[in-house]
Write a protein that holds these residues in place. Structure first.
Motif, PDB file in Angstrom:
ATOM      1  N   ASP A  50      -3.486   0.396   0.226  1.00 42.14           N
ATOM      2  CA  ASP A  50      -2.316  -0.136   0.899  1.00 42.14           C
ATOM      3  C   ASP A  50      -2.046  -1.510   0.363  1.00 42.14           C
ATOM      4  O   ASP A  50      -0.844  -2.120   0.783  1.00 42.14           O
ATOM      5  N   ARG A  51      -2.763  -2.656  -0.009  1.00 43.08           N
ATOM      6  CA  ARG A  51      -2.544  -3.906   0.097  1.00 43.08           C
ATOM      7  C   ARG A  51      -2.904  -4.231  -1.865  1.00 43.08           C
ATOM      8  O   ARG A  51      -3.594  -3.750  -2.381  1.00 43.08           O
ATOM      9  N   GLY A  57      -5.594   1.177 -10.615  1.00 42.40           N
ATOM     10  CA  GLY A  57      -5.658   0.896  -8.836  1.00 42.40           C
ATOM     11  C   GLY A  57      -4.130   2.178  -8.026  1.00 42.40           C
ATOM     12  O   GLY A  57      -2.541   2.983  -8.565  1.00 42.40           O
ATOM     13  N   PHE A  58      -4.119   3.033  -6.912  1.00 45.57           N
ATOM     14  CA  PHE A  58      -3.782   3.633  -6.741  1.00 45.57           C
ATOM     15  C   PHE A  58      -2.844   2.935  -5.128  1.00 45.57           C
ATOM     16  O   PHE A  58      -3.362   3.156  -4.321  1.00 45.57           O
ATOM     17  N   GLY A  59      -1.705   2.596  -5.253  1.00 49.80           N
ATOM     18  CA  GLY A  59      -1.064   1.619  -4.277  1.00 49.80           C
ATOM     19  C   GLY A  59      -0.574   3.210  -2.978  1.00 49.80           C
ATOM     20  O   GLY A  59      -0.248   4.348  -3.353  1.00 49.80           O
ATOM     21  N   VAL A  60      -0.586   2.901  -1.547  1.00 49.04           N
ATOM     22  CA  VAL A  60      -0.127   4.273  -0.474  1.00 49.04           C
ATOM     23  C   VAL A  60       1.083   3.000   0.289  1.00 49.04           C
ATOM     24  O   VAL A  60       1.285   2.369   0.698  1.00 49.04           O
ATOM     25  N   LEU A  61       2.059   3.758   0.525  1.00 45.98           N
ATOM     26  CA  LEU A  61       2.956   3.206   1.029  1.00 45.98           C
ATOM     27  C   LEU A  61       3.239   2.808   2.971  1.00 45.98           C
ATOM     28  O   LEU A  61       4.125   3.351   3.664  1.00 45.98           O
ATOM     29  N   TRP A  62       2.809   3.818   3.357  1.00 48.19           N
ATOM     30  CA  TRP A  62       1.846   4.279   4.786  1.00 48.19           C
ATOM     31  C   TRP A  62       1.795   3.124   5.349  1.00 48.19           C
ATOM     32  O   TRP A  62       1.514   2.838   6.589  1.00 48.19           O
ATOM     33  N   ARG A  70       6.024  -1.899  -1.140  1.00 48.57           N
ATOM     34  CA  ARG A  70       6.491  -1.664  -2.256  1.00 48.57           C
ATOM     35  C   ARG A  70       5.633  -2.517  -3.829  1.00 48.57           C
ATOM     36  O   ARG A  70       5.529  -2.177  -4.629  1.00 48.57           O
ATOM     37  N   GLU A  71       6.828  -3.691  -2.998  1.00 44.37           N
ATOM     38  CA  GLU A  71       6.777  -4.732  -4.238  1.00 44.37           C
ATOM     39  C   GLU A  71       5.697  -4.820  -4.258  1.00 44.37           C
ATOM     40  O   GLU A  71       5.399  -5.360  -5.536  1.00 44.37           O
ATOM     41  N   GLU A  72       4.988  -5.492  -3.083  1.00 48.89           N
ATOM     42  CA  GLU A  72       3.208  -5.860  -3.626  1.00 48.89           C
ATOM     43  C   GLU A  72       2.391  -5.337  -3.822  1.00 48.89           C
ATOM     44  O   GLU A  72       2.108  -5.957  -5.474  1.00 48.89           O
ATOM     45  N   LEU A  73       2.921  -3.896  -4.186  1.00 45.63           N
ATOM     46  CA  LEU A  73       1.779  -3.234  -4.801  1.00 45.63           C
ATOM     47  C   LEU A  73       1.962  -2.887  -6.165  1.00 45.63           C
ATOM     48  O   LEU A  73       1.266  -3.054  -7.655  1.00 45.63           O
ATOM     49  N   THR A 127       4.114   8.265  -1.575  1.00 40.57           N
ATOM     50  CA  THR A 127       4.482   7.963  -0.311  1.00 40.57           C
ATOM     51  C   THR A 127       4.090   8.602   0.937  1.00 40.57           C
ATOM     52  O   THR A 127       4.406   7.790   1.917  1.00 40.57           O
ATOM     53  N   ASP A 128       2.905   9.658   0.631  1.00 43.47           N
ATOM     54  CA  ASP A 128       2.413  10.034   1.719  1.00 43.47           C
ATOM     55  C   ASP A 128       1.236  10.569   1.249  1.00 43.47           C
ATOM     56  O   ASP A 128       1.101  10.714   0.747  1.00 43.47           O
ATOM     57  N   PRO A 129       0.297  11.147   2.291  1.00 38.94           N
ATOM     58  CA  PRO A 129      -1.279  11.815   2.137  1.00 38.94           C
ATOM     59  C   PRO A 129      -1.093  12.577   1.257  1.00 38.94           C
ATOM     60  O   PRO A 129      -1.847  12.851   0.465  1.00 38.94           O
TER      61      PRO A 129
END
Length: 210
Positions: free
Chosen positions: A161-162, A176-181, A186-189, A199-201
């Motif tokens: 997530d970071r 690298g897969f970013g998670v939004l929860w 979103r911008e950081e990732l 967006t979710d699991p």
């Protein structure tokens, strides 16, 4: 495929325990704690304590030790599993993927958390820094995982997530897969170079099983 998962902000919502331990550390030092502590979740502790303790190495180490004492006693239990995580992990295991955890949390703190998870046995390895280490470099831990599993970079993914998670993935040329929860944005990732965002699991499971 080898799937490497971050812990805090990806598998579990650990804000309660981490924030309480940070506040405890400041209280023990007699220093006012910042009002906003959510951004402390993810980066190495020493990195976060340093500017607020005048980069005094002795005080920083005292703060880290106070944090670890409370976390070891009670903080490790103060978390919840994100909805949908257990089902997603089950789907990945059924599909034959290998799973491991790569976390900035010290190994001795992460291990009991994972052992207590209802799906903890799905992870065959755990990578976390020694509590005395000033670094918790995701890149080196991902490299260690690649070597241990004998995995190729193109058949490995890092999920977190970071930007630290994505940075580590990019350094090893894995996706690298970013998670939004979690605790990032979103911008950081996106700026870190995430291959994809979930967006979710359930969405993450779809991306990984595609």
């Amino acid at each position: 495929m080898l799937c490497l998962f971050d812990l805090d902000g990806t598998l579990i919502d650990s804000e309660e325990g981490i924030v309480a331990c940070v506040r405890h550390a400041f209280e023990q030092l007699g220093v006012p704690a910042p009002a906003e502590l959510r951004h402390w979740i993810g980066p190495p502790l020493r990195h976060s304590f340093a500017p607020l303790l005048d980069h005094d190495s002795v005080r920083i180490e005292e703060a880290v030790e106070h944090y670890h004492q409370r976390f070891h006693a009670i903080g490790w239990r103060e978390h919840t599993v994100y909805p949908g995580i257990e089902a997603m992990i089950g789907r990945l295991r059924e599909a034959g993927h290998e799973l491991a955890v790569v976390t900035s949390k010290p190994h001795r703190h992460a291990a009991p958390i994972i052992d207590a998870l209802p799906f903890g046995s799905a992870f065959s390895r755990l990578y976390g820094p020694d509590p005395s280490s000033p670094h918790s470099e995701k890149a080196s831990m991902i490299a260690a995982a690649l070597a241990d599993f004998g995995a190729e970079a193109e058949s490995t993914v890092m999920i977190g997530d970071r930007h630290f998670d994505i940075d580590g993935a990019v350094a090893n040329r894995v996706r690298g897969f970013g998670v939004l929860w979690g605790f990032g944005s979103r911008e950081e990732l996106e700026q870190a170079g995430a291959h994809a965002l979930a967006t979710d699991p359930e969405h993450l499971g779809e991306l990984l099983l595609a």
